[in-house]
Design a protein around this motif. Structure first.
Motif, short mmCIF file in Angstrom:
data_model
loop_
_atom_site.label_atom_id
_atom_site.label_comp_id
_atom_site.label_asym_id
_atom_site.label_seq_id
_atom_site.Cartn_x
_atom_site.Cartn_y
_atom_site.Cartn_z
N ALA A 9 -1.77 -4.69 -3.51
CA ALA A 9 -1.98 -5.96 -2.83
C ALA A 9 -2.88 -5.75 -1.63
O ALA A 9 -2.85 -4.69 -0.99
CB ALA A 9 -0.64 -6.57 -2.39
N GLU A 47 3.08 -7.09 -2.07
CA GLU A 47 2.46 -8.14 -1.25
C GLU A 47 3.04 -8.15 0.16
O GLU A 47 2.29 -8.28 1.14
CB GLU A 47 2.67 -9.52 -1.89
CG GLU A 47 2.00 -9.69 -3.23
CD GLU A 47 2.91 -9.35 -4.41
OE1 GLU A 47 2.43 -9.40 -5.55
OE2 GLU A 47 4.08 -9.00 -4.19
N LYS A 91 -3.68 -9.53 -5.47
CA LYS A 91 -2.60 -8.65 -5.95
C LYS A 91 -2.86 -8.33 -7.40
O LYS A 91 -3.52 -9.09 -8.11
CB LYS A 91 -1.22 -9.27 -5.75
CG LYS A 91 -0.98 -10.60 -6.39
CD LYS A 91 -0.26 -10.71 -7.71
CE LYS A 91 0.82 -9.82 -8.10
NZ LYS A 91 0.98 -9.63 -9.53
#
Length: 153
Positions: free
Chosen positions: A27, A107, A142
């Motif tokens: 990410a 993330e 991502k």
């Protein structure tokens, strides 16, 4: 659409990712620190040290602590974390990349790295500018996992 961090009674819980296959996940996140022209000009000579290097290190350290900060976030063994901080027109642009091989994404690690790096720039320069703003903390992209690739347009 159901949020996965809530059970049928609406209570928050950590999602069980034990059955998910471990895949490479990456990410990228960013943040922007808006600084006055005077504060930008003073960055290289800050008496506390180089704010951009301190921010890079803070972001890397923060990514490794994400599960301690975000209650339902899984602790992950990060295979890579990188934070960049560079002076651009109007401020400092922060970029953070996190990667792992796991059953859940990174993330939050990338977003935490970008956020803490931006806060560190603020801390290192607040004596020069009381009007500093941190803007646009956001996920940029991502990859990996069930949902695959995603990029901010």
């Amino acid at each position: 659409m159901k949020l996965s961090h809530y059970d049928d009674e609406g209570r928050a819980h950590m999602v069980d990712v034990g059955a998910k296959p471990a895949t490479r996940r990456e990410a990228r996140a960013r943040a922007f620190v808006e600084l006055s022209p005077a504060a930008l000009a003073a960055l290289p000579t800050n008496p506390k040290g180089n704010p951009l290097e301190v921010a890079r290190f803070a972001g890397i350290q923060a990514a490794k602590q994400t599960a301690s900060l975000i209650p339902m976030c899984h602790p992950l063994a990060l295979s890579f974390i990188d934070v960049e901080a560079r002076i651009v027109e109007g401020g400092v642009e922060i970029g953070a990349t996190a990667a792992t091989v796991a059953g859940t994404g990174v993330e939050m690690e990338a977003m935490t790295a970008a956020s803490i790096a931006a806060l560190t720039v603020y801390d290192m320069t607040k004596a020069l500018d009381k009007g500093i703003r941190i803007r646009e903390v956001e996920l940029v992209s991502k990859s990996g996992g069930k949902s695959g690739e995603w990029r901010r347009s």
